[in-house]
Design a protein around this motif. Structure first.
Motif, PDB file in Angstrom:
ATOM      1  N   ASN A   1       0.722  -1.270   0.047  1.00 43.65           N
ATOM      2  CA  ASN A   1       0.148   0.043   0.101  1.00 43.65           C
ATOM      3  C   ASN A   1       0.781   1.218  -0.024  1.00 43.65           C
ATOM      4  O   ASN A   1       0.466   2.256  -0.560  1.00 43.65           O
ATOM      5  CB  ASN A   1      -1.003  -0.035   1.268  1.00 43.65           C
ATOM      6  N   LEU A   2       1.997   1.076   0.669  1.00 45.02           N
ATOM      7  CA  LEU A   2       2.882   2.466   0.863  1.00 45.02           C
ATOM      8  C   LEU A   2       3.308   2.858  -0.646  1.00 45.02           C
ATOM      9  O   LEU A   2       3.354   3.940  -0.967  1.00 45.02           O
ATOM     10  CB  LEU A   2       3.991   2.248   1.839  1.00 45.02           C
ATOM     11  N   ALA A   3       3.727   1.820  -1.124  1.00 46.34           N
ATOM     12  CA  ALA A   3       4.109   1.907  -2.710  1.00 46.34           C
ATOM     13  C   ALA A   3       3.273   2.559  -3.537  1.00 46.34           C
ATOM     14  O   ALA A   3       3.293   3.475  -4.388  1.00 46.34           O
ATOM     15  CB  ALA A   3       4.679   0.659  -3.363  1.00 46.34           C
ATOM     16  N   LEU A   4       1.853   2.172  -3.421  1.00 45.45           N
ATOM     17  CA  LEU A   4       0.683   2.463  -4.351  1.00 45.45           C
ATOM     18  C   LEU A   4       0.409   4.123  -4.050  1.00 45.45           C
ATOM     19  O   LEU A   4       0.270   4.870  -4.791  1.00 45.45           O
ATOM     20  CB  LEU A   4      -0.651   1.804  -3.896  1.00 45.45           C
ATOM     21  N   TYR A   5       0.612   4.225  -2.584  1.00 43.48           N
ATOM     22  CA  TYR A   5       0.304   5.554  -2.392  1.00 43.48           C
ATOM     23  C   TYR A   5       1.369   6.631  -2.748  1.00 43.48           C
ATOM     24  O   TYR A   5       1.094   7.666  -3.378  1.00 43.48           O
ATOM     25  CB  TYR A   5       0.353   5.939  -0.559  1.00 43.48           C
ATOM     26  N   LEU A   6       2.619   6.262  -2.804  1.00 40.08           N
ATOM     27  CA  LEU A   6       3.521   6.983  -3.183  1.00 40.08           C
ATOM     28  C   LEU A   6       3.691   7.414  -4.873  1.00 40.08           C
ATOM     29  O   LEU A   6       3.788   8.248  -5.296  1.00 40.08           O
ATOM     30  CB  LEU A   6       5.190   6.497  -2.760  1.00 40.08           C
ATOM     31  N   LEU A   7       3.171   6.182  -5.368  1.00 36.05           N
ATOM     32  CA  LEU A   7       3.132   6.064  -6.844  1.00 36.05           C
ATOM     33  C   LEU A   7       2.136   7.377  -7.232  1.00 36.05           C
ATOM     34  O   LEU A   7       2.370   8.037  -8.159  1.00 36.05           O
ATOM     35  CB  LEU A   7       2.798   4.759  -7.243  1.00 36.05           C
TER      36      LEU A   7
ATOM     37  N   ILE B   1     -16.566   7.659  -4.088  1.00 36.42           N
ATOM     38  CA  ILE B   1     -17.572   6.884  -3.407  1.00 36.42           C
ATOM     39  C   ILE B   1     -18.191   5.524  -4.438  1.00 36.42           C
ATOM     40  O   ILE B   1     -18.398   4.799  -4.107  1.00 36.42           O
ATOM     41  CB  ILE B   1     -18.572   7.893  -2.981  1.00 36.42           C
ATOM     42  N   VAL B   2     -18.377   5.992  -5.472  1.00 32.21           N
ATOM     43  CA  VAL B   2     -18.830   5.232  -6.705  1.00 32.21           C
ATOM     44  C   VAL B   2     -17.750   4.026  -6.860  1.00 32.21           C
ATOM     45  O   VAL B   2     -18.278   2.898  -6.880  1.00 32.21           O
ATOM     46  CB  VAL B   2     -19.215   5.814  -7.998  1.00 32.21           C
ATOM     47  N   ALA B   3     -16.545   4.447  -6.925  1.00 30.83           N
ATOM     48  CA  ALA B   3     -15.586   3.381  -6.980  1.00 30.83           C
ATOM     49  C   ALA B   3     -15.498   2.633  -5.937  1.00 30.83           C
ATOM     50  O   ALA B   3     -15.294   1.321  -5.996  1.00 30.83           O
ATOM     51  CB  ALA B   3     -14.232   4.276  -7.197  1.00 30.83           C
ATOM     52  N   GLN B   4     -15.687   3.159  -4.480  1.00 29.60           N
ATOM     53  CA  GLN B   4     -15.780   2.287  -3.262  1.00 29.60           C
ATOM     54  C   GLN B   4     -16.798   1.063  -3.531  1.00 29.60           C
ATOM     55  O   GLN B   4     -16.631   0.054  -3.229  1.00 29.60           O
ATOM     56  CB  GLN B   4     -15.821   2.990  -2.306  1.00 29.60           C
ATOM     57  N   HIS B   5     -18.191   1.579  -3.992  1.00 29.01           N
ATOM     58  CA  HIS B   5     -19.254   0.806  -4.343  1.00 29.01           C
ATOM     59  C   HIS B   5     -18.864  -0.227  -5.345  1.00 29.01           C
ATOM     60  O   HIS B   5     -19.267  -1.415  -4.863  1.00 29.01           O
ATOM     61  CB  HIS B   5     -20.265   1.650  -4.558  1.00 29.01           C
ATOM     62  N   ASN B   6     -18.125   0.078  -6.437  1.00 26.02           N
ATOM     63  CA  ASN B   6     -17.814  -1.061  -7.388  1.00 26.02           C
ATOM     64  C   ASN B   6     -16.979  -1.958  -6.789  1.00 26.02           C
ATOM     65  O   ASN B   6     -17.029  -3.048  -7.160  1.00 26.02           O
ATOM     66  CB  ASN B   6     -17.142  -0.325  -8.541  1.00 26.02           C
ATOM     67  N   ARG B   7     -16.062  -1.531  -5.878  1.00 27.42           N
ATOM     68  CA  ARG B   7     -14.953  -2.587  -5.378  1.00 27.42           C
ATOM     69  C   ARG B   7     -15.956  -3.711  -4.482  1.00 27.42           C
ATOM     70  O   ARG B   7     -15.574  -4.723  -4.499  1.00 27.42           O
ATOM     71  CB  ARG B   7     -14.041  -1.710  -4.668  1.00 27.42           C
ATOM     72  N   HIS B   8     -17.003  -2.929  -3.783  1.00 28.71           N
ATOM     73  CA  HIS B   8     -17.558  -3.813  -2.847  1.00 28.71           C
ATOM     74  C   HIS B   8     -18.629  -4.934  -3.867  1.00 28.71           C
ATOM     75  O   HIS B   8     -18.903  -6.022  -3.401  1.00 28.71           O
ATOM     76  CB  HIS B   8     -18.666  -2.979  -2.058  1.00 28.71           C
ATOM     77  N   LEU B   9     -18.764  -4.482  -4.894  1.00 33.53           N
ATOM     78  CA  LEU B   9     -19.753  -5.525  -5.806  1.00 33.53           C
ATOM     79  C   LEU B   9     -18.810  -6.426  -6.426  1.00 33.53           C
ATOM     80  O   LEU B   9     -19.426  -7.502  -7.128  1.00 33.53           O
ATOM     81  CB  LEU B   9     -20.180  -4.391  -7.107  1.00 33.53           C
ATOM     82  N   GLY B  10     -17.568  -6.122  -6.471  1.00 32.90           N
ATOM     83  CA  GLY B  10     -16.531  -7.199  -6.884  1.00 32.90           C
ATOM     84  C   GLY B  10     -16.372  -7.107  -8.574  1.00 32.90           C
ATOM     85  O   GLY B  10     -15.834  -7.784  -9.198  1.00 32.90           O
ATOM     86  N   THR B  11     -16.522  -5.609  -9.054  1.00 34.78           N
ATOM     87  CA  THR B  11     -16.202  -5.147 -10.217  1.00 34.78           C
ATOM     88  C   THR B  11     -14.875  -5.210 -10.364  1.00 34.78           C
ATOM     89  O   THR B  11     -14.011  -4.617  -9.662  1.00 34.78           O
ATOM     90  CB  THR B  11     -16.784  -3.866 -10.882  1.00 34.78           C
ATOM     91  N   PRO B  12     -14.155  -6.154 -11.450  1.00 37.24           N
ATOM     92  CA  PRO B  12     -12.721  -6.056 -12.052  1.00 37.24           C
ATOM     93  C   PRO B  12     -12.144  -4.927 -12.016  1.00 37.24           C
ATOM     94  O   PRO B  12     -12.771  -3.775 -12.591  1.00 37.24           O
ATOM     95  CB  PRO B  12     -12.811  -6.901 -13.151  1.00 37.24           C
ATOM     96  N   LEU B  13     -11.113  -4.647 -11.425  1.00 43.12           N
ATOM     97  CA  LEU B  13     -10.526  -3.246 -11.020  1.00 43.12           C
ATOM     98  C   LEU B  13     -10.188  -2.517 -12.597  1.00 43.12           C
ATOM     99  O   LEU B  13     -10.620  -1.618 -13.039  1.00 43.12           O
ATOM    100  CB  LEU B  13      -9.383  -3.106 -10.290  1.00 43.12           C
TER     101      LEU B  13
ATOM    102  N   LEU C   1      -5.391   1.207  -3.993  1.00 39.95           N
ATOM    103  CA  LEU C   1      -5.244   1.547  -2.408  1.00 39.95           C
ATOM    104  C   LEU C   1      -6.611   1.938  -1.997  1.00 39.95           C
ATOM    105  O   LEU C   1      -6.920   1.583  -0.710  1.00 39.95           O
ATOM    106  CB  LEU C   1      -4.679   3.048  -2.528  1.00 39.95           C
ATOM    107  N   LEU C   2      -7.639   2.656  -2.991  1.00 44.46           N
ATOM    108  CA  LEU C   2      -8.944   2.895  -2.312  1.00 44.46           C
ATOM    109  C   LEU C   2      -9.744   1.724  -1.673  1.00 44.46           C
ATOM    110  O   LEU C   2     -10.247   1.534  -0.746  1.00 44.46           O
ATOM    111  CB  LEU C   2      -9.886   3.745  -3.480  1.00 44.46           C
ATOM    112  N   GLY C   3      -9.434   0.642  -2.741  1.00 45.34           N
ATOM    113  CA  GLY C   3     -10.179  -0.693  -2.421  1.00 45.34           C
ATOM    114  C   GLY C   3      -9.733  -1.401  -0.900  1.00 45.34           C
ATOM    115  O   GLY C   3     -10.330  -1.892  -0.437  1.00 45.34           O
TER     116      GLY C   3
END
Length: 302
Positions: free
Chosen positions: A3-9, A166-178, A234-236
């Motif tokens: 996660n740290l690498a994702l955040y820095l990127l 927020i919608v992206a967070q919802h999509n992650r909960h649905l299991g939508t492929p990233l 990272l959001l997921g």
């Protein structure tokens, strides 16, 4: 990737896109530049998904979420950013964009019922205060209807980008492929920007200057494909509230680059502002009683 690498990127790339965007103005309409950027980025991601045999077929529910994410995050919000920077300085736009941290926290509370704890409020407050201090001189130069139009566009961009989070967070909960969701979303957002350009009577003229072409490629490949893939991953993992703090760190990176390339002069308020933003960053992203696995950015399991 940790996660740290994702955040820095995400922060390092987006911190540099403020400079890259300045090369987009001139021949090509701002909304057309948004369209070209995200259509190119979206097609690159979808080609990668095809090569990797990612799941590209989505259910109706998944398509609805992807369409919402794409329209908000990659379409309307970015058109408002480009419009805002026609009326106000990029530094002030950075201040307005940092308000996304607060919008994310409120959105997570309203949509997902996630409690807003004191640590998150303190971290977000310090972060926004830090950005305001850093760009205080530009805040003092806001005069006239054009500047206030820019401010409204900037706040609108931050609010809509937060809604996209927020919608992206919802999509992650649905299991939508990233990656497919990002690719489809960018194509939808780019198409929306293209449609707006046509309906508003603006030209689709393409700037062939080397500076424009180089900045377009950088914004599409690095600023869109890599940065958004890192950020949404990272959001997921840690949620929109904490991942959204990228919006506070990005202007600090932009400021450092401005000092290097544009001769920005550091003042006392600059140092104080960065200190507040760094302190808020630590508070927002860390459980101070347990460094390491529980940092929120460091994950031993991924």
């Amino acid at each position: 990737m940790p996660n740290l690498a994702l955040y820095l990127l995400a922060t390092l790339i987006w911190g540099s896109t403020w400079l890259a965007i300045t090369f987009q103005y001139g021949v090509t309409a701002a909304s057309a530049s948004v369209a070209y950027r995200f259509l190119l980025a979206g097609l690159l991601i979808l080609l990668w998904c095809i090569a990797k045999r990612e799941r590209l077929r989505l259910s109706r529910r998944e398509w609805a979420g992807v369409a919402g994410q794409g329209s908000l995050m990659f379409g309307i919000s970015y058109m408002l950013v480009y419009e805002a920077e026609l009326h106000i300085a990029s530094g002030l736009m950075a201040v307005l964009n940092s308000s996304m941290v607060v919008f994310n926290l409120l959105g997570m509370r309203l949509v997902f019922g996630k409690a807003v704890d004191g640590k998150s409020l303190l971290g977000a407050g310090l972060g926004v205060l830090g950005i305001v201090l850093v760009f205080w001189p530009e805040l003092n130069t806001v005069h006239g209807s054009s500047a206030w139009l820019g401010i409204l566009c900037g706040l609108g961009a931050a609010l809509l980008a937060s809604a996209g989070n927020i919608v992206a967070q919802h999509n992650r909960h649905l299991g939508t492929p990233l990656l497919p969701s990002i690719g489809y979303g960018m194509v939808i957002g780019g198409s929306l920007a293209l449609l707006y350009t046509l309906l508003s009577g603006q030209s689709l003229a393409f700037d062939t200057r080397p500076a424009y072409l180089a900045s377009l490629l950088y914004l599409a490949v690095f600023g869109s494909v890599l940065a958004f893939a890192a950020y949404l991953t990272l959001l997921g993992r840690i949620g929109a509230g904490r991942a959204g703090y990228v919006a506070v760190v990005v202007p600090i990176i932009a400021l450092l680059l401005s000092g290097w390339f544009e001769g920005f002069v550091w003042q006392v308020h600059t140092v104080l502002g960065i200190a507040c933003a760094v302190a808020g960053n630590i508070i927002m992203l860390a459980d101070l009683g347990n460094w390491g696995r529980r940092l929120g950015l460091v994950s031993s399991s991924r």
